[in-house]
Design a protein around this motif. Structure first.
Motif, PDB file in Angstrom:
ATOM      1  N   ALA A 168       0.879  -1.173   0.000  1.00 33.01           N
ATOM      2  CA  ALA A 168       0.000   0.000   0.000  1.00 33.01           C
ATOM      3  C   ALA A 168       0.916   1.223   0.000  1.00 33.01           C
ATOM      4  O   ALA A 168       1.573   1.512   0.992  1.00 33.01           O
ATOM      5  CB  ALA A 168      -0.901  -0.003   1.224  1.00 33.01           C
ATOM      6  N   ALA A 169       0.981   1.905  -1.135  1.00 31.39           N
ATOM      7  CA  ALA A 169       1.937   3.008  -1.269  1.00 31.39           C
ATOM      8  C   ALA A 169       1.234   4.237  -1.809  1.00 31.39           C
ATOM      9  O   ALA A 169       0.157   4.573  -1.348  1.00 31.39           O
ATOM     10  CB  ALA A 169       3.108   2.567  -2.150  1.00 31.39           C
ATOM     11  N   ALA A 170       1.848   4.867  -2.781  1.00 25.57           N
ATOM     12  CA  ALA A 170       1.356   6.121  -3.326  1.00 25.57           C
ATOM     13  C   ALA A 170      -0.083   5.986  -3.811  1.00 25.57           C
ATOM     14  O   ALA A 170      -0.445   4.969  -4.404  1.00 25.57           O
ATOM     15  CB  ALA A 170       2.254   6.554  -4.482  1.00 25.57           C
ATOM     16  N   PRO A 171      -0.908   7.015  -3.575  1.00 31.21           N
ATOM     17  CA  PRO A 171      -2.291   6.964  -4.026  1.00 31.21           C
ATOM     18  C   PRO A 171      -2.387   6.775  -5.537  1.00 31.21           C
ATOM     19  O   PRO A 171      -1.625   7.364  -6.290  1.00 31.21           O
ATOM     20  CB  PRO A 171      -2.864   8.324  -3.616  1.00 31.21           C
ATOM     21  N   GLY A 172      -3.294   5.904  -5.945  1.00 23.72           N
ATOM     22  CA  GLY A 172      -3.517   5.687  -7.365  1.00 23.72           C
ATOM     23  C   GLY A 172      -2.479   4.804  -8.025  1.00 23.72           C
ATOM     24  O   GLY A 172      -2.365   4.802  -9.247  1.00 23.72           O
ATOM     25  N   THR A 173      -1.722   4.059  -7.214  1.00 23.61           N
ATOM     26  CA  THR A 173      -0.704   3.176  -7.784  1.00 23.61           C
ATOM     27  C   THR A 173      -0.926   1.731  -7.346  1.00 23.61           C
ATOM     28  O   THR A 173      -1.594   1.459  -6.352  1.00 23.61           O
ATOM     29  CB  THR A 173       0.727   3.575  -7.356  1.00 23.61           C
ATOM     30  N   ILE A 174      -0.342   0.839  -8.105  1.00 27.31           N
ATOM     31  CA  ILE A 174      -0.248  -0.573  -7.746  1.00 27.31           C
ATOM     32  C   ILE A 174       1.235  -0.847  -7.580  1.00 27.31           C
ATOM     33  O   ILE A 174       2.015  -0.674  -8.530  1.00 27.31           O
ATOM     34  CB  ILE A 174      -0.858  -1.473  -8.833  1.00 27.31           C
ATOM     35  N   VAL A 175       1.641  -1.217  -6.364  1.00 30.75           N
ATOM     36  CA  VAL A 175       3.050  -1.439  -6.052  1.00 30.75           C
ATOM     37  C   VAL A 175       3.209  -2.867  -5.547  1.00 30.75           C
ATOM     38  O   VAL A 175       2.429  -3.334  -4.718  1.00 30.75           O
ATOM     39  CB  VAL A 175       3.562  -0.435  -4.990  1.00 30.75           C
ATOM     40  N   THR A 176       4.243  -3.548  -6.052  1.00 22.37           N
ATOM     41  CA  THR A 176       4.507  -4.924  -5.649  1.00 22.37           C
ATOM     42  C   THR A 176       5.988  -5.086  -5.327  1.00 22.37           C
ATOM     43  O   THR A 176       6.849  -4.588  -6.055  1.00 22.37           O
ATOM     44  CB  THR A 176       4.110  -5.908  -6.760  1.00 22.37           C
ATOM     45  N   LEU A 177       6.249  -5.796  -4.235  1.00 17.17           N
ATOM     46  CA  LEU A 177       7.596  -6.109  -3.788  1.00 17.17           C
ATOM     47  C   LEU A 177       7.855  -7.589  -4.014  1.00 17.17           C
ATOM     48  O   LEU A 177       7.014  -8.425  -3.679  1.00 17.17           O
ATOM     49  CB  LEU A 177       7.735  -5.795  -2.294  1.00 17.17           C
ATOM     50  N   ALA A 178       9.024  -7.918  -4.584  1.00 14.43           N
ATOM     51  CA  ALA A 178       9.494  -9.301  -4.695  1.00 14.43           C
ATOM     52  C   ALA A 178      10.654  -9.448  -3.721  1.00 14.43           C
ATOM     53  O   ALA A 178      11.539  -8.592  -3.667  1.00 14.43           O
ATOM     54  CB  ALA A 178       9.942  -9.619  -6.113  1.00 14.43           C
ATOM     55  N   LEU A 179      10.640 -10.529  -2.957  1.00 17.63           N
ATOM     56  CA  LEU A 179      11.604 -10.711  -1.877  1.00 17.63           C
ATOM     57  C   LEU A 179      12.080 -12.153  -1.825  1.00 17.63           C
ATOM     58  O   LEU A 179      11.273 -13.081  -1.934  1.00 17.63           O
ATOM     59  CB  LEU A 179      10.931 -10.343  -0.551  1.00 17.63           C
ATOM     60  N   ARG A 180      13.378 -12.315  -1.672  1.00 13.31           N
ATOM     61  CA  ARG A 180      13.937 -13.629  -1.348  1.00 13.31           C
ATOM     62  C   ARG A 180      14.710 -13.466  -0.054  1.00 13.31           C
ATOM     63  O   ARG A 180      15.557 -12.588   0.055  1.00 13.31           O
ATOM     64  CB  ARG A 180      14.868 -14.144  -2.440  1.00 13.31           C
ATOM     65  N   ARG A 181      14.375 -14.297   0.907  1.00 10.89           N
ATOM     66  CA  ARG A 181      15.079 -14.290   2.185  1.00 10.89           C
ATOM     67  C   ARG A 181      16.449 -14.942   2.018  1.00 10.89           C
ATOM     68  O   ARG A 181      16.619 -15.815   1.164  1.00 10.89           O
ATOM     69  CB  ARG A 181      14.290 -15.068   3.234  1.00 10.89           C
ATOM     70  N   PRO A 182      17.427 -14.543   2.842  1.00 15.78           N
ATOM     71  CA  PRO A 182      18.733 -15.186   2.751  1.00 15.78           C
ATOM     72  C   PRO A 182      18.640 -16.657   3.175  1.00 15.78           C
ATOM     73  O   PRO A 182      17.837 -17.001   4.032  1.00 15.78           O
ATOM     74  CB  PRO A 182      19.615 -14.404   3.716  1.00 15.78           C
ATOM     75  N   SER A 183      19.484 -17.472   2.561  1.00 19.01           N
ATOM     76  CA  SER A 183      19.569 -18.871   2.972  1.00 19.01           C
ATOM     77  C   SER A 183      20.280 -18.921   4.315  1.00 19.01           C
ATOM     78  O   SER A 183      21.187 -18.135   4.570  1.00 19.01           O
ATOM     79  CB  SER A 183      20.374 -19.678   1.948  1.00 19.01           C
ATOM     80  N   SER A 184      19.875 -19.829   5.144  1.00 18.75           N
ATOM     81  CA  SER A 184      20.524 -19.926   6.450  1.00 18.75           C
ATOM     82  C   SER A 184      21.954 -20.422   6.277  1.00 18.75           C
ATOM     83  O   SER A 184      22.220 -21.323   5.501  1.00 18.75           O
ATOM     84  CB  SER A 184      19.740 -20.862   7.358  1.00 18.75           C
ATOM     85  N   GLY A 185      22.877 -19.773   6.987  1.00 17.25           N
ATOM     86  CA  GLY A 185      24.261 -20.185   6.985  1.00 17.25           C
ATOM     87  C   GLY A 185      25.095 -19.649   5.842  1.00 17.25           C
ATOM     88  O   GLY A 185      26.300 -19.819   5.828  1.00 17.25           O
ATOM     89  N   ARG A 186      24.483 -19.008   4.848  1.00 14.75           N
ATOM     90  CA  ARG A 186      25.250 -18.473   3.722  1.00 14.75           C
ATOM     91  C   ARG A 186      24.977 -16.993   3.578  1.00 14.75           C
ATOM     92  O   ARG A 186      23.825 -16.573   3.665  1.00 14.75           O
ATOM     93  CB  ARG A 186      24.837 -19.146   2.413  1.00 14.75           C
ATOM     94  N   PRO A 187      26.012 -16.194   3.316  1.00 11.75           N
ATOM     95  CA  PRO A 187      25.754 -14.777   3.052  1.00 11.75           C
ATOM     96  C   PRO A 187      25.072 -14.627   1.699  1.00 11.75           C
ATOM     97  O   PRO A 187      25.281 -15.450   0.809  1.00 11.75           O
ATOM     98  CB  PRO A 187      27.157 -14.149   3.034  1.00 11.75           C
ATOM     99  N   PRO A 188      24.215 -13.612   1.537  1.00  7.59           N
ATOM    100  CA  PRO A 188      23.530 -13.430   0.253  1.00  7.59           C
ATOM    101  C   PRO A 188      24.524 -13.087  -0.847  1.00  7.59           C
ATOM    102  O   PRO A 188      25.568 -12.505  -0.611  1.00  7.59           O
ATOM    103  CB  PRO A 188      22.568 -12.270   0.521  1.00  7.59           C
ATOM    104  N   THR A 189      24.186 -13.475  -2.059  1.00 10.03           N
ATOM    105  CA  THR A 189      25.015 -13.182  -3.217  1.00 10.03           C
ATOM    106  C   THR A 189      24.491 -11.915  -3.875  1.00 10.03           C
ATOM    107  O   THR A 189      23.292 -11.806  -4.139  1.00 10.03           O
ATOM    108  CB  THR A 189      24.952 -14.339  -4.222  1.00 10.03           C
TER     109      THR A 189
END
Length: 192
Positions: A168-189
């Motif tokens: 839910a962001a700016a009025p009159g917009t459709i906003v979508t977030l894509a997210l990948r969580r970090p794998s456990s035990g490994r730093p993100p690439t």
């Protein structure tokens, strides 16, 4: 959680990812986006160098995925005149992020990209673009190859799966977030 951010922009937090948006002009949209990213980065990594760099992997121009090479942060930006929307996350909270925005009622011509299938609606299109940004390859991956599932996930060929979250962001917009969580035990690439 919603509130004002630097410069009168508005903001929210979704699954640990800070999101901000502001009105801008076409001529100032990149500068506005970078300023929003720097403001969120300063909040998430106080004392870090929050210089934003952008270099297109195709043409080498000063556009493309925003990077914070001196801070342990990920960033993404999207534009739909007159709005700029950005997302910033700590690497400990996200392995990849992407954000996309469209104006409600917009009618992008997606028929050729998805033929012979029907194109997605605007929410689906923002989910696909956000996933492609999180993947790091953007529209170098054909959008019709991204698969959206009913459980709020997007799968990018040779790029894996991303959680898809409406914002839910700016009025009159459709906003979508894509997210990948970090794998456990490994730093993100970090992808270029």
């Amino acid at each position: 959680m919603r509130g004002a951010t630097a410069g009168g922009a508005r903001g929210a937090t979704v699954e640990g990812v800070r999101i901000a948006w502001a009105r801008t002009t076409p001529e100032e949209r990149r500068d506005t986006g970078r300023a929003l990213i720097r403001a969120l980065a300063a909040e998430l990594a106080p004392g870090s160098d929050v210089r934003v760099e952008q270099r297109c992997p195709v043409c080498g121009g000063p556009h493309g995925r925003p990077l914070l090479p001196q801070a342990p942060l990920l960033a993404s930006a999207a534009y739909a005149d007159p709005w700029v929307v950005v997302a910033v996350a700590r690497e400990q909270d996200a392995a990849a992020i992407g954000i996309d925005v469209e104006l409600e009622g917009a009618a992008p011509d997606l028929a050729l990209l998805f033929a012979p299938e029907d194109p997605p609606d605007l929410r689906g299109w923002t989910a696909i673009e956000a996933a492609l940004k999180a993947d790091g390859r953007g529209l170098l991956v054909p959008p019709d190859q991204v698969r959206l599932s009913a459980d709020g996930r997007a799968t990018v060929p040779d790029g894996g799966e991303f959680l898809i979250l409406p914002v839910a962001a700016a009025p009159g917009t459709i906003v979508t977030l894509a997210l990948r969580r970090p794998s456990s035990g490994r730093p993100p690439t970090r992808r270029p």
